[in-house]
Design a protein around this motif. Structure first.
Motif, short mmCIF file in Angstrom:
data_model
loop_
_atom_site.label_atom_id
_atom_site.label_comp_id
_atom_site.label_asym_id
_atom_site.label_seq_id
_atom_site.Cartn_x
_atom_site.Cartn_y
_atom_site.Cartn_z
N SER A 228 32.32 39.04 34.77
CA SER A 228 32.67 39.16 33.35
C SER A 228 34.12 39.65 33.31
O SER A 228 34.87 39.41 34.23
CB SER A 228 31.69 40.11 32.63
N GLY A 229 34.52 40.35 32.25
CA GLY A 229 35.92 40.81 32.18
C GLY A 229 36.73 39.88 31.30
O GLY A 229 36.24 38.85 30.83
N THR A 230 37.99 40.25 31.11
CA THR A 230 38.84 39.46 30.23
C THR A 230 39.41 38.22 30.94
O THR A 230 39.69 37.21 30.28
CB THR A 230 40.00 40.31 29.68
N THR A 231 39.57 38.29 32.25
CA THR A 231 40.21 37.19 32.98
C THR A 231 39.56 35.83 32.71
O THR A 231 40.26 34.87 32.40
CB THR A 231 40.22 37.49 34.50
N PRO A 232 38.21 35.73 32.84
CA PRO A 232 37.64 34.38 32.74
C PRO A 232 37.31 33.92 31.32
O PRO A 232 36.75 32.84 31.16
CB PRO A 232 36.35 34.51 33.57
N VAL A 233 37.66 34.69 30.31
CA VAL A 233 37.22 34.37 28.94
C VAL A 233 37.64 32.96 28.54
O VAL A 233 36.84 32.14 28.07
CB VAL A 233 37.75 35.41 27.93
N LEU B 287 36.30 35.40 41.01
CA LEU B 287 36.56 36.83 40.96
C LEU B 287 37.78 37.11 40.09
O LEU B 287 38.78 36.39 40.18
CB LEU B 287 36.87 37.37 42.36
N GLY B 288 37.69 38.17 39.28
CA GLY B 288 38.88 38.75 38.70
C GLY B 288 39.40 39.80 39.68
O GLY B 288 38.84 39.99 40.76
N ILE B 289 40.46 40.46 39.33
CA ILE B 289 41.00 41.51 40.20
C ILE B 289 41.33 42.73 39.35
O ILE B 289 41.92 42.60 38.26
CB ILE B 289 42.24 41.00 40.98
N GLY B 290 40.93 43.89 39.83
CA GLY B 290 41.28 45.13 39.13
C GLY B 290 42.70 45.54 39.45
O GLY B 290 43.30 45.06 40.42
N LEU B 291 43.24 46.43 38.64
CA LEU B 291 44.61 46.88 38.88
C LEU B 291 44.74 47.62 40.21
O LEU B 291 45.83 47.74 40.75
CB LEU B 291 45.08 47.77 37.72
N GLY C 142 42.99 46.53 42.83
CA GLY C 142 42.55 45.54 43.81
C GLY C 142 41.05 45.38 43.91
O GLY C 142 40.57 44.63 44.76
N HIS C 143 40.29 46.09 43.06
CA HIS C 143 38.84 45.96 43.20
C HIS C 143 38.37 44.55 42.87
O HIS C 143 38.99 43.83 42.09
CB HIS C 143 38.08 47.03 42.40
N LEU C 144 37.25 44.20 43.50
CA LEU C 144 36.61 42.89 43.31
C LEU C 144 35.20 43.16 42.82
O LEU C 144 34.42 43.79 43.55
CB LEU C 144 36.56 42.11 44.63
N GLY C 145 34.84 42.69 41.64
CA GLY C 145 33.60 43.15 41.05
C GLY C 145 33.72 44.66 40.91
O GLY C 145 34.69 45.17 40.36
N MET C 146 32.75 45.38 41.45
CA MET C 146 32.85 46.85 41.48
C MET C 146 33.05 47.35 42.91
O MET C 146 32.73 48.50 43.22
CB MET C 146 31.63 47.47 40.82
N ALA D 214 37.33 50.33 28.90
CA ALA D 214 37.19 50.66 27.46
C ALA D 214 37.31 49.40 26.60
O ALA D 214 36.68 49.31 25.54
CB ALA D 214 38.25 51.68 27.06
N ARG D 215 38.09 48.42 27.07
CA ARG D 215 38.28 47.22 26.24
C ARG D 215 37.04 46.34 26.15
O ARG D 215 36.99 45.42 25.34
CB ARG D 215 39.49 46.42 26.74
N TYR D 216 36.05 46.61 26.99
CA TYR D 216 34.83 45.80 26.94
C TYR D 216 33.80 46.35 25.95
O TYR D 216 32.80 45.70 25.68
CB TYR D 216 34.14 45.73 28.30
N PHE D 217 34.04 47.59 25.48
CA PHE D 217 32.99 48.27 24.71
C PHE D 217 33.50 48.68 23.34
O PHE D 217 34.68 49.01 23.17
CB PHE D 217 32.49 49.50 25.48
N ALA E 120 50.27 42.17 33.56
CA ALA E 120 49.74 43.44 34.09
C ALA E 120 49.23 43.28 35.53
O ALA E 120 49.19 44.24 36.29
CB ALA E 120 48.61 43.95 33.20
N LYS E 121 48.88 42.07 35.90
CA LYS E 121 48.32 41.84 37.24
C LYS E 121 49.39 41.49 38.27
O LYS E 121 49.07 41.33 39.46
CB LYS E 121 47.26 40.73 37.19
N ALA E 122 50.64 41.35 37.85
CA ALA E 122 51.68 40.86 38.77
C ALA E 122 51.83 41.74 40.01
O ALA E 122 51.95 41.24 41.13
CB ALA E 122 53.01 40.73 38.03
P1 PGA Z 1 39.72 41.96 33.75
O1 PGA Z 1 39.05 42.85 34.84
O2 PGA Z 1 39.31 40.54 34.03
O3 PGA Z 1 39.12 42.46 32.46
O4 PGA Z 1 41.19 42.14 33.85
C1 PGA Z 1 39.13 42.50 36.16
C2 PGA Z 1 38.53 43.60 36.96
O5 PGA Z 1 38.78 44.78 36.66
O6 PGA Z 1 37.80 43.30 37.92
#
Ligand code: PGA
Length: 238
Positions: A36-41, A129-133, A135-139, A164-167, A198-200
């Motif tokens: 889930s997350g904003t990346t694949p919307v 997969l999305g990527i967290g700031l 580097g996390h993948l999923g959780m 927070a942006r998901y809720f 933000a992901k750069a």
């Molecule tokens: P995002 O989250 O797609 O909402 O940017 C990615 C993540 O944190 O895994």
């Protein structure tokens, strides 16, 4: 890791959807792991349109949710299960029994996660997969081992804050269940997706930095068939 950089967000979405349709045509029984997350919307919206237009079928596919937030009401719309349902599953012809998701309220979490791994088997045909700031993948937060199974995890503080942006409320989850890196690494194909400026920074570190559990996404450079698909903004430092 193949790096595919697109000059706009819309061409990034078009390409991911086109590749995804192709994978479903060549292997209708595709097993997928989806975030889930904003990346694949935008990707889910475009693929939903393809499904509605009859261009793609999930009739023989199966979908596993990548993770799930814990500590929320079962019907919280921000839960991964509900997000995927709304953004993709409702629009495609996936049989209900072929949508697998994690239940953080299962009475025996350890057993539930083990059953999920059993259902996954030897990995997926395709993992998005999305990527967290960080580097996390999923959780799978920094420090997650390469052979980690599906399990309960505590979220890092930055992950809690950025969720927070998901809720629509302030009761942010501090833990969750996640497919582990073991199943991701065992999968036939992995697409790491990123859009937006933000992901750069983390994308540059993932491609050019050390391969280390300190940045779980960097471990994907050890995967034999992983593609990084980024729009111009997320790939600006590459
Ligand atoms: P995002 O989250 O797609 O909402 O940017 C990615 C993540 O944190 O895994």
């Amino acid at each position: 890791m193949n790096v595919l950089k697109f000059d706009s967000e819309s061409s990034w979405i078009d390409c991911v959807c086109s590749l995804w349709r192709d994978r479903l045509v060549t292997n209708p029984g595709l097993t997928l792991c989806l975030p889930s997350g904003t990346t694949p919307v935008g990707i889910y919206a475009a693929l939903s349109r393809s499904a509605t237009a009859g261009l793609v079928s999930f009739a023989r596919a199966s979908v596993f949710a990548l993770d799930e937030f814990g500590g929320l009401a079962p019907d919280d719309p921000g839960r991964t299960r509900h997000t995927l349902q709304r953004q993709l599953i409702d629009a495609v012809d996936l049989p209900p029994s072929a949508f697998h998701f994690l239940d953080p309220d299962a009475p025996d979490t350890h057993r539930h996660c083990g059953d999920y791994d059993d259902a996954i088997g030897d990995g997926f045909d395709l993992v998005l997969l999305g990527i967290g700031l960080n580097g996390h993948l999923g959780m799978n937060e920094p420090g997650s081992p390469l052979d980690s199974p599906t399990r309960r995890v505590d979220l890092h503080g930055t992950t809690v804050q950025s969720s927070a942006r998901y809720f629509a409320h302030q009761n942010l989850p501090t833990w969750g269940l996640t497919v582990g890196l073991k199943a991701v690494m065992a999968s036939k194909e992995v697409w790491l997706l990123a859009n937006g400026e933000a992901k750069a920074g983390i994308i540059e570190q993932t491609v050019r930095g050390d391969i280390s559990p300190a940045n779980p996404a960097s471990l994907l450079r050890r995967h034999p068939n992983c593609s990084l698909l980024v729009d111009a903004a997320a790939g600006v430092l590459l």
